[in-house]
Design an enzyme around this catalytic site. Structure first.
Site, PDB file in Angstrom:
ATOM      1  N   GLN A 235      71.600 -36.651  21.483  1.00 27.97           N
ATOM      2  CA  GLN A 235      72.621 -36.017  22.011  1.00 27.97           C
ATOM      3  C   GLN A 235      73.510 -35.668  20.873  1.00 27.97           C
ATOM      4  OE1 GLN A 235      73.109 -34.753  25.204  1.00 27.97           O
ATOM      5  NE2 GLN A 235      74.775 -33.863  24.299  1.00 27.97           N
TER       6      GLN A 235
ATOM      7  N   LYS B 298      71.321 -35.314  32.578  1.00 26.96           N
ATOM      8  CA  LYS B 298      69.865 -35.144  31.952  1.00 26.96           C
ATOM      9  C   LYS B 298      68.772 -36.264  32.715  1.00 26.96           C
ATOM     10  CE  LYS B 298      71.063 -32.769  28.092  1.00 26.96           C
ATOM     11  NZ  LYS B 298      71.549 -32.735  26.546  1.00 26.96           N
TER      12      LYS B 298
ATOM     13  N   ASP C 158      63.625 -31.018  22.184  1.00 33.79           N
ATOM     14  CA  ASP C 158      64.828 -30.372  22.209  1.00 33.79           C
ATOM     15  C   ASP C 158      64.501 -29.039  21.157  1.00 33.79           C
ATOM     16  OD1 ASP C 158      67.459 -29.615  23.139  1.00 33.79           O
ATOM     17  OD2 ASP C 158      68.334 -30.927  21.923  1.00 33.79           O
TER      18      ASP C 158
END
Length: 282
Positions: A98, A54, A121
């Site tokens: 994450q 990323k 996200d």
């Protein structure tokens, strides 16, 4: 029937090019680049690889990245404190935690620490509710990537029967909600579903998000169906038995090269969205 492959890599490249143009405009306007902050708890090799990927894609597309790495021994309070610090930083436009985080960290509590504006996200309950209601929000990256992929292959969900195998808060649940908002009829399947092959055989569009390699057999697929495989496992395996499914499906995502590239492309696009909204509200 030999299914056409749905090329997520090609579509992601197109989205990256669009995102790069928008990121450059933001940078010119405010004097610094959009910024995505990542929070990695522990030293899981796969998670570390995803974060590096990323960061690399951010650099390629005009977006800064800031990495926060915490030890696996971190408490929920320590992780949420790190997220709050990033959330309060005006130089950070988006925050990605994450997942999964190590036990006993409360992942949901950590997610809820992210403000709606920086939840690029789409993992907070506010974002999930907005997706269910069809109101503006940062849509969850993998589900949003799946819908973009379907749209690029002219799969209009209105009136179709979408079967989602899996109900996780970051994939199965939101992709079903987004499909419902697109006027599909949605069936969720999970570990308690009876007669899974029959349910799958009714799908016009199958979205496999169960996280078990090749759980879904190719012969279960309805002839002419569209198959989206969101799984990825060692050896390049997905959640679907791809070879035999491709003999029955009309369209199918490859693994790798289908859903995965779209997830990162949407994440970076969402980060630039957040930066643009910040300019408007400034």
């Amino acid at each position: 029937m030999n299914a056409q492959l749905m090329d997520g890599t090609r579509l992601a490249q197109q989205l990256h090019a669009e995102t790069r143009r928008r990121a450059d405009a933001v940078t010119l306007n405010r004097g610094h680049r959009p910024c995505l902050a990542t929070v990695l708890v522990g030293d899981d090799p796969a998670s570390a690889t995803y974060v590096r990927m990323k960061q690399r894609r951010c650099a390629e597309n005009g977006v800064d990245s800031r990495a926060v790495t915490l030890p696996a021994s971190s408490t929920t309070a320590e992780v949420t404190a790190a997220v709050r610090s990033l959330d309060a930083d005006p130089m950070v436009d988006g925050i990605l935690v994450q997942h999964p985080v190590p036990v006993p960290v409360d992942e949901r509590a950590v997610f809820e620490t992210i403000s709606h504006a920086k939840d690029v996200d789409g993992v907070t309950s506010a974002s999930l509710a907005a997706m269910a209601l069809g109101t503006p929000t940062h849509r969850s990256c993998t589900p949003a990537g799946i819908l973009r992929l379907l749209d690029s292959y002219a799969v209009a969900l209105s009136g179709l029967h979408v079967v989602v195998v899996g109900r996780s808060e970051i994939l199965g649940l939101p992709v079903g909600l987004l499909s419902l908002c697109a006027d599909a009829t949605v069936t969720y399947c999970h570990s308690h579903t009876q007669d899974l092959p029959t349910q799958i055989g009714r799908a016009d569009v199958l979205i496999a998000a169960v996280g078990r390699p090749q759980l879904i057999r190719g012969e279960w697929i309805r002839a002419g169906a569209v198959v989206v495989d969101a799984g990825y496992h060692p050896g390049g395996l997905g959640d679907v038995e791809t070879a035999t499914a491709a003999e029955r499906a009309r369209l199918i995502t490859p693994v790798p090269g289908g859903v995965g590239p779209m997830t990162i492309a949407v994440l970076i696009s969402n980060t630039v969205d957040a930066a643009e909204r910040g300019l408007v509200s400034a």
